[in-house]
Design an enzyme around this catalytic site. Sequence first.
Site, mmCIF file in Angstrom:
data_model
loop_
_atom_site.group_PDB
_atom_site.id
_atom_site.type_symbol
_atom_site.label_atom_id
_atom_site.label_comp_id
_atom_site.label_asym_id
_atom_site.label_seq_id
_atom_site.Cartn_x
_atom_site.Cartn_y
_atom_site.Cartn_z
ATOM 1 N N LEU A 153 60.170 35.892 83.796
ATOM 2 C CA LEU A 153 60.994 37.220 83.331
ATOM 3 C C LEU A 153 61.082 36.579 81.480
ATOM 4 O O LEU A 153 61.596 35.228 81.578
ATOM 5 C CB LEU A 153 62.403 37.040 84.294
ATOM 6 C CG LEU A 153 62.326 37.436 85.210
ATOM 7 C CD1 LEU A 153 63.875 36.432 86.242
ATOM 8 C CD2 LEU A 153 61.771 38.531 86.013
ATOM 9 N N ARG A 154 61.763 37.396 80.950
ATOM 10 C CA ARG A 154 61.946 36.611 79.764
ATOM 11 C C ARG A 154 63.360 37.330 79.618
ATOM 12 O O ARG A 154 64.595 38.420 80.085
ATOM 13 C CB ARG A 154 61.350 38.064 78.883
ATOM 14 C CG ARG A 154 59.907 37.298 77.948
ATOM 15 C CD ARG A 154 59.642 38.998 77.530
ATOM 16 N NE ARG A 154 59.418 40.091 78.285
ATOM 17 C CZ ARG A 154 59.732 41.755 78.224
ATOM 18 N NH1 ARG A 154 59.599 41.544 76.637
ATOM 19 N NH2 ARG A 154 59.823 42.397 78.338
ATOM 20 N N GLU A 155 64.251 36.134 79.329
ATOM 21 C CA GLU A 155 66.213 36.371 78.998
ATOM 22 C C GLU A 155 65.737 38.102 77.864
ATOM 23 O O GLU A 155 64.918 38.103 77.515
ATOM 24 C CB GLU A 155 66.382 34.624 78.694
ATOM 25 C CG GLU A 155 66.345 33.764 78.836
ATOM 26 C CD GLU A 155 67.327 33.049 79.153
ATOM 27 O OE1 GLU A 155 67.531 33.322 77.303
ATOM 28 O OE2 GLU A 155 66.856 31.717 79.009
ATOM 29 N N PHE A 252 53.285 39.791 71.451
ATOM 30 C CA PHE A 252 53.317 38.413 70.868
ATOM 31 C C PHE A 252 52.667 37.894 69.675
ATOM 32 O O PHE A 252 51.915 36.834 69.942
ATOM 33 C CB PHE A 252 52.986 37.033 72.262
ATOM 34 C CG PHE A 252 54.320 37.534 73.141
ATOM 35 C CD1 PHE A 252 54.830 37.885 73.907
ATOM 36 C CD2 PHE A 252 54.810 36.350 73.073
ATOM 37 C CE1 PHE A 252 56.344 38.699 74.527
ATOM 38 C CE2 PHE A 252 55.872 35.454 74.401
ATOM 39 C CZ PHE A 252 56.726 37.208 74.870
ATOM 40 N N CYS A 263 62.045 28.050 78.044
ATOM 41 C CA CYS A 263 60.314 27.988 78.298
ATOM 42 C C CYS A 263 59.798 27.456 78.038
ATOM 43 O O CYS A 263 58.742 26.571 78.181
ATOM 44 C CB CYS A 263 60.537 29.067 78.855
ATOM 45 S SG CYS A 263 61.683 30.060 79.988
ATOM 46 N N LYS A 326 66.624 33.560 70.565
ATOM 47 C CA LYS A 326 66.270 35.242 70.527
ATOM 48 C C LYS A 326 67.434 36.017 70.242
ATOM 49 O O LYS A 326 67.809 36.012 70.561
ATOM 50 C CB LYS A 326 64.998 35.730 71.730
ATOM 51 C CG LYS A 326 65.133 35.465 72.755
ATOM 52 C CD LYS A 326 64.067 35.627 73.823
ATOM 53 C CE LYS A 326 64.432 36.371 75.163
ATOM 54 N NZ LYS A 326 63.110 37.010 75.625
HETATM 55 C C1 UGA Z 1 59.036 33.527 78.493
HETATM 56 C C2 UGA Z 1 58.108 34.702 78.760
HETATM 57 O O1 UGA Z 1 57.995 35.616 78.181
HETATM 58 C C3 UGA Z 1 58.639 34.710 79.981
HETATM 59 O O2 UGA Z 1 57.637 35.768 80.642
HETATM 60 C C4 UGA Z 1 58.231 33.386 81.120
HETATM 61 O O3 UGA Z 1 59.317 33.869 82.006
HETATM 62 C C5 UGA Z 1 59.673 32.474 80.467
HETATM 63 O O4 UGA Z 1 59.553 32.183 78.862
HETATM 64 C C6 UGA Z 1 59.862 31.376 80.910
HETATM 65 O O5 UGA Z 1 59.278 30.822 81.676
HETATM 66 O O6 UGA Z 1 61.146 31.512 82.285
HETATM 67 P P1 UGA Z 1 61.787 33.424 77.399
HETATM 68 O O7 UGA Z 1 61.457 32.339 76.626
HETATM 69 O O8 UGA Z 1 62.578 34.440 77.372
HETATM 70 O O9 UGA Z 1 60.583 33.764 77.944
HETATM 71 O O10 UGA Z 1 61.566 34.600 76.026
HETATM 72 P P2 UGA Z 1 60.381 35.113 74.904
HETATM 73 O O11 UGA Z 1 60.940 36.900 74.688
HETATM 74 O O12 UGA Z 1 58.823 34.965 75.597
HETATM 75 O O13 UGA Z 1 60.337 34.641 73.470
HETATM 76 C C7 UGA Z 1 60.366 33.131 73.332
HETATM 77 C C8 UGA Z 1 60.069 32.570 71.755
HETATM 78 O O14 UGA Z 1 58.865 33.116 71.015
HETATM 79 C C9 UGA Z 1 61.191 33.140 71.067
HETATM 80 O O15 UGA Z 1 62.108 32.005 71.073
HETATM 81 C C10 UGA Z 1 60.704 34.288 70.033
HETATM 82 O O16 UGA Z 1 61.253 34.865 69.461
HETATM 83 C C11 UGA Z 1 59.314 33.920 70.020
HETATM 84 N N1 UGA Z 1 58.355 34.868 69.538
HETATM 85 C C12 UGA Z 1 58.092 35.856 70.897
HETATM 86 C C13 UGA Z 1 58.057 35.201 68.666
HETATM 87 O O17 UGA Z 1 57.977 34.649 67.288
HETATM 88 N N2 UGA Z 1 56.885 35.890 68.489
HETATM 89 C C14 UGA Z 1 56.785 36.565 69.181
HETATM 90 O O18 UGA Z 1 55.550 38.048 68.252
HETATM 91 C C15 UGA Z 1 56.827 36.635 70.473
#
Ligand code: UGA
Length: 436
Positions: A153-155, A252, A263, A326
């Site tokens: 799950l993504r927050e 991503f 995470c 985020k």
């Molecule tokens: C992440 C995973 O995407 C989920 O699949 C997983 O279940 C979760 O961790 C977990 O292990 O519980 P989350 O941490 O909620 O989810 O958020 P993301 O949307 O993945 O973003 C993580 C970070 O990466 C954020 O700081 C976001 O800004 C950054 N990000 C994401 C980027 O800088 N660029 C991107 O293209 C995508």
Amino acid sequence: MKIAMVGSGYVGLVSGACFADFGHDVVCIDKDASKIDRLKAGVMPIYEPGLAELVAANVKSGRLSFSTDLASAIGGAQAIFIAVGTPSRRGDGHADLSFVYAVADEVAAQLTGPAVVVTKSTVPVGTGDEVERIIRDSGTAVRFAVVSNPEFLREGAAISDFKRPDRIVIGAEDEWARGVMREVYRPLFLNRAPILFTSRRSSELIKYAANAFLATKITFINEIADLCEKVGGDVQDVSRGIGLDNRIGAKFLHAGPGYGGSCFPKDTLALLKTAEDYDSPLRIVESVVKVNDSRKRAMGRKVIEALGGQDAARGKKVALLGLTFKPNTDDMRDAPSIAIAQALADAGVNVAAYDPEGMELAAPLMPGVTMTTGAYAAIEEADAVVLVTEWDAFRALDLARVRELARAPVLVDLRNVYEPSDAAAAGLTYTSIGRA
Ligand code: UGA
């Protein structure tokens, strides 16, 4: 089917509410009595879009309830999920499994009927074996099996991720347990969500490998962005150009100030610890962690440069827009804004900030930063405006008004939300990520 969800934090609450919505009878359990009281009163412990409504609807239908009493709540449950926290252990980066094992102990002591015990918490390889050992050693005569079922799950998008998953991963060692898990996820089968049955150890590893790979993808494009700035390329185009290749994929690949959250930072560290324990180095993941850490600090330097350098920056005022790691969450864990605020404070810069949901949790992490009532309030008299987190509220700022309110026309966009030409047309000096 009756399901017990032990741990009513982010993962437990979202999963429990969604299972109830699929028609199961769910009890969410937590030892924090005030959290359970608040949940009973309809107050959510976290900010997640749509969660309060989903919880309310399922409580009303009688399918979702809350309890502090594990013994009675797990009675009659065919599936007992463990969804408690596995924070980084202080000092060494290993996942702290004490909460998981404490639940296993308690479940073992209270088990009255056959049940599948499912670890949903993110746990290192081999944790399922240990949970099984704990329950077996309790001497229980009841039939049980231990299964791994990681969450993806993504927050901010957790409910739709749960209801429309890319895949469901189930690590189970026996057929009876697989059958119970099939029943648990039957409503999702009907939506044709691919379900992968595998061994428990593989399932545990899939979770960490997925997060480490996504962190790697982000870090890769962030370094390409740095190169773009040097050679005069545009990372947005590079990202699109490689992402259209199906083997790479477009998601991503958005360059930014570095990944944060609860995470990726924690799970990459925990995976490295596992690699170390088994003497099987993961050098790519090691680099990713180092590069990402230094990137957050580098973002602070980028802002100081935009202010005219170290000497010019002292005593100036910066507006930080967006503090959470985020958008659509109030989560501040490992948010790049913390390192940026620190770097600015160290350089003697005054900071005013605004975030739609995160200011309460942010304030203690960035003492000295003035929290304001809105984006334009933060921007007033600022010498630079820095967009840190891409909340919708910051996607369509009136750039002419920004120019008018700010003392100096400087916009640093760490999420590439704006077009350089629009910023220039509004009279702003514009710096972004990976665009010369
Ligand atoms: C992440 C995973 O995407 C989920 O699949 C997983 O279940 C979760 O961790 C977990 O292990 O519980 P989350 O941490 O909620 O989810 O958020 P993301 O949307 O993945 O973003 C993580 C970070 O990466 C954020 O700081 C976001 O800004 C950054 N990000 C994401 C980027 O800088 N660029 C991107 O293209 C995508």
